[in-house]
Write a protein that holds these residues in place. Structure first.
Motif, PDB file in Angstrom:
ATOM      1  N   THR A 194      23.601  15.844   1.250  1.00 32.86           N
ATOM      2  CA  THR A 194      23.956  17.138   1.828  1.00 32.86           C
ATOM      3  C   THR A 194      22.820  18.137   1.693  1.00 32.86           C
ATOM      4  N   LYS A 195      21.831  17.833   0.844  1.00 31.59           N
ATOM      5  CA  LYS A 195      20.654  18.702   0.732  1.00 31.59           C
ATOM      6  C   LYS A 195      19.769  18.500   1.954  1.00 31.59           C
ATOM      7  N   GLN A 196      19.237  19.589   2.471  1.00 28.28           N
ATOM      8  CA  GLN A 196      18.315  19.504   3.601  1.00 28.28           C
ATOM      9  C   GLN A 196      16.946  19.059   3.100  1.00 28.28           C
ATOM     10  N   VAL A 197      16.427  17.974   3.651  1.00 24.15           N
ATOM     11  CA  VAL A 197      15.109  17.467   3.288  1.00 24.15           C
ATOM     12  C   VAL A 197      14.307  17.353   4.580  1.00 24.15           C
ATOM     13  N   ASP A 198      13.279  18.174   4.716  1.00 19.92           N
ATOM     14  CA  ASP A 198      12.469  18.190   5.935  1.00 19.92           C
ATOM     15  C   ASP A 198      11.189  17.401   5.701  1.00 19.92           C
ATOM     16  N   LEU A 199      11.141  16.172   6.206  1.00 21.11           N
ATOM     17  CA  LEU A 199       9.972  15.320   6.020  1.00 21.11           C
ATOM     18  C   LEU A 199       8.796  15.746   6.886  1.00 21.11           C
ATOM     19  N   GLN A 200       9.014  16.692   7.806  1.00 21.08           N
ATOM     20  CA  GLN A 200       7.938  17.181   8.666  1.00 21.08           C
ATOM     21  C   GLN A 200       7.181  18.340   8.022  1.00 21.08           C
ATOM     22  N   ASP A 201       7.659  18.809   6.886  1.00 24.29           N
ATOM     23  CA  ASP A 201       7.096  19.998   6.235  1.00 24.29           C
ATOM     24  C   ASP A 201       6.113  19.594   5.136  1.00 24.29           C
ATOM     25  N   GLY A 202       5.041  18.910   5.509  1.00 25.32           N
ATOM     26  CA  GLY A 202       4.041  18.499   4.535  1.00 25.32           C
ATOM     27  C   GLY A 202       3.905  16.985   4.481  1.00 25.32           C
ATOM     28  N   ASP A 203       3.351  16.500   3.388  1.00 20.57           N
ATOM     29  CA  ASP A 203       3.147  15.068   3.191  1.00 20.57           C
ATOM     30  C   ASP A 203       4.484  14.411   2.859  1.00 20.57           C
ATOM     31  N   PRO A 204       4.989  13.513   3.726  1.00 18.95           N
ATOM     32  CA  PRO A 204       6.299  12.903   3.469  1.00 18.95           C
ATOM     33  C   PRO A 204       6.366  12.155   2.143  1.00 18.95           C
ATOM     34  N   PHE A 205       5.254  11.568   1.714  1.00 14.96           N
ATOM     35  CA  PHE A 205       5.252  10.872   0.424  1.00 14.96           C
ATOM     36  C   PHE A 205       5.489  11.858  -0.716  1.00 14.96           C
ATOM     37  N   GLU A 206       4.871  13.033  -0.637  1.00 14.88           N
ATOM     38  CA  GLU A 206       5.085  14.051  -1.667  1.00 14.88           C
ATOM     39  C   GLU A 206       6.520  14.566  -1.641  1.00 14.88           C
ATOM     40  N   ILE A 207       7.076  14.737  -0.441  1.00  9.94           N
ATOM     41  CA  ILE A 207       8.447  15.230  -0.306  1.00  9.94           C
ATOM     42  C   ILE A 207       9.427  14.215  -0.876  1.00  9.94           C
ATOM     43  N   ILE A 208       9.260  12.937  -0.545  1.00  9.74           N
ATOM     44  CA  ILE A 208      10.134  11.889  -1.065  1.00  9.74           C
ATOM     45  C   ILE A 208       9.977  11.759  -2.578  1.00  9.74           C
ATOM     46  N   MET A 218       0.808  -1.197   0.000  1.00 13.17           N
ATOM     47  CA  MET A 218       0.000   0.000   0.000  1.00 13.17           C
ATOM     48  C   MET A 218       0.855   1.268   0.000  1.00 13.17           C
ATOM     49  N   ILE A 219       2.104   1.173   0.495  1.00 12.18           N
ATOM     50  CA  ILE A 219       3.002   2.327   0.413  1.00 12.18           C
ATOM     51  C   ILE A 219       3.256   2.665  -1.048  1.00 12.18           C
ATOM     52  N   GLU A 220       3.417   1.624  -1.861  1.00 10.86           N
ATOM     53  CA  GLU A 220       3.626   1.844  -3.291  1.00 10.86           C
ATOM     54  C   GLU A 220       2.398   2.507  -3.913  1.00 10.86           C
ATOM     55  N   LYS A 221       1.210   2.076  -3.509  1.00  7.83           N
ATOM     56  CA  LYS A 221      -0.012   2.699  -4.022  1.00  7.83           C
ATOM     57  C   LYS A 221      -0.050   4.179  -3.650  1.00  7.83           C
ATOM     58  N   LYS A 222       0.314   4.507  -2.418  1.00 11.88           N
ATOM     59  CA  LYS A 222       0.330   5.905  -1.963  1.00 11.88           C
ATOM     60  C   LYS A 222       1.374   6.700  -2.740  1.00 11.88           C
ATOM     61  N   TYR A 223       2.575   6.117  -2.896  1.00 12.84           N
ATOM     62  CA  TYR A 223       3.657   6.806  -3.593  1.00 12.84           C
ATOM     63  C   TYR A 223       3.272   7.128  -5.041  1.00 12.84           C
ATOM     64  N   TYR A 224       2.641   6.168  -5.721  1.00  8.45           N
ATOM     65  CA  TYR A 224       2.275   6.363  -7.119  1.00  8.45           C
ATOM     66  C   TYR A 224       0.889   6.975  -7.299  1.00  8.45           C
ATOM     67  N   LYS A 225       0.327   7.487  -6.216  1.00  6.60           N
ATOM     68  CA  LYS A 225      -0.962   8.190  -6.230  1.00  6.60           C
ATOM     69  C   LYS A 225      -2.094   7.329  -6.768  1.00  6.60           C
ATOM     70  N   ARG A 226      -2.043   6.043  -6.431  1.00  7.21           N
ATOM     71  CA  ARG A 226      -3.138   5.153  -6.801  1.00  7.21           C
ATOM     72  C   ARG A 226      -4.208   5.220  -5.717  1.00  7.21           C
ATOM     73  N   GLU A 227      -5.404   4.836  -6.077  1.00  6.26           N
ATOM     74  CA  GLU A 227      -6.512   4.907  -5.123  1.00  6.26           C
ATOM     75  C   GLU A 227      -6.291   3.933  -3.976  1.00  6.26           C
ATOM     76  N   LEU A 228      -6.484   4.434  -2.766  1.00 11.67           N
ATOM     77  CA  LEU A 228      -6.349   3.610  -1.559  1.00 11.67           C
ATOM     78  C   LEU A 228      -7.727   3.221  -1.060  1.00 11.67           C
ATOM     79  N   THR A 229      -7.818   1.999  -0.571  1.00 13.10           N
ATOM     80  CA  THR A 229      -9.078   1.573   0.038  1.00 13.10           C
ATOM     81  C   THR A 229      -9.160   2.173   1.442  1.00 13.10           C
TER      82      THR A 229
END
Length: 78
Positions: free
Chosen positions: A31-45, A1-12
């Motif tokens: 070395t790039k700053q990546v803040d996973l707390q700043d929004g949807d972590p799936f979108e950030i990743i 289901m993580i893959e479904k979320k990552y690829y923006k597929r419909e979740l049950t």
């Protein structure tokens, strides 16, 4: 289901409930700053992984770590 979320597929409804009660770990060694707390972590990743590589990216060092399958010792690039 993580893959479904990552690829923006419909979740049950069950997928949503499982994700809402899950702890998911991401590790970005960059070395790039990546803040996973700043929004949807799936979108950030997704954004991080799909951003085109630029010439500035070639100047950053790359490190690899892993476990040697023969003896279990950690291996890494200096």
């Amino acid at each position: 289901m993580i893959e479904k979320k990552y690829y923006k597929r419909e979740l049950t409804e069950q997928d949503e409930a499982i994700l809402a009660n899950s702890t998911i770990h991401f590790q970005i060694s960059d070395t790039k700053q990546v803040d996973l707390q700043d929004g949807d972590p799936f979108e950030i990743i997704r954004h991080y992984m799909t951003t085109p590589i630029t010439k500035e990216d070639f100047l950053r060092p790359i490190w690899f770590t892993g476990v040697d399958l023969k003896d279990g010792y950690m291996v890494y690039t200096p």
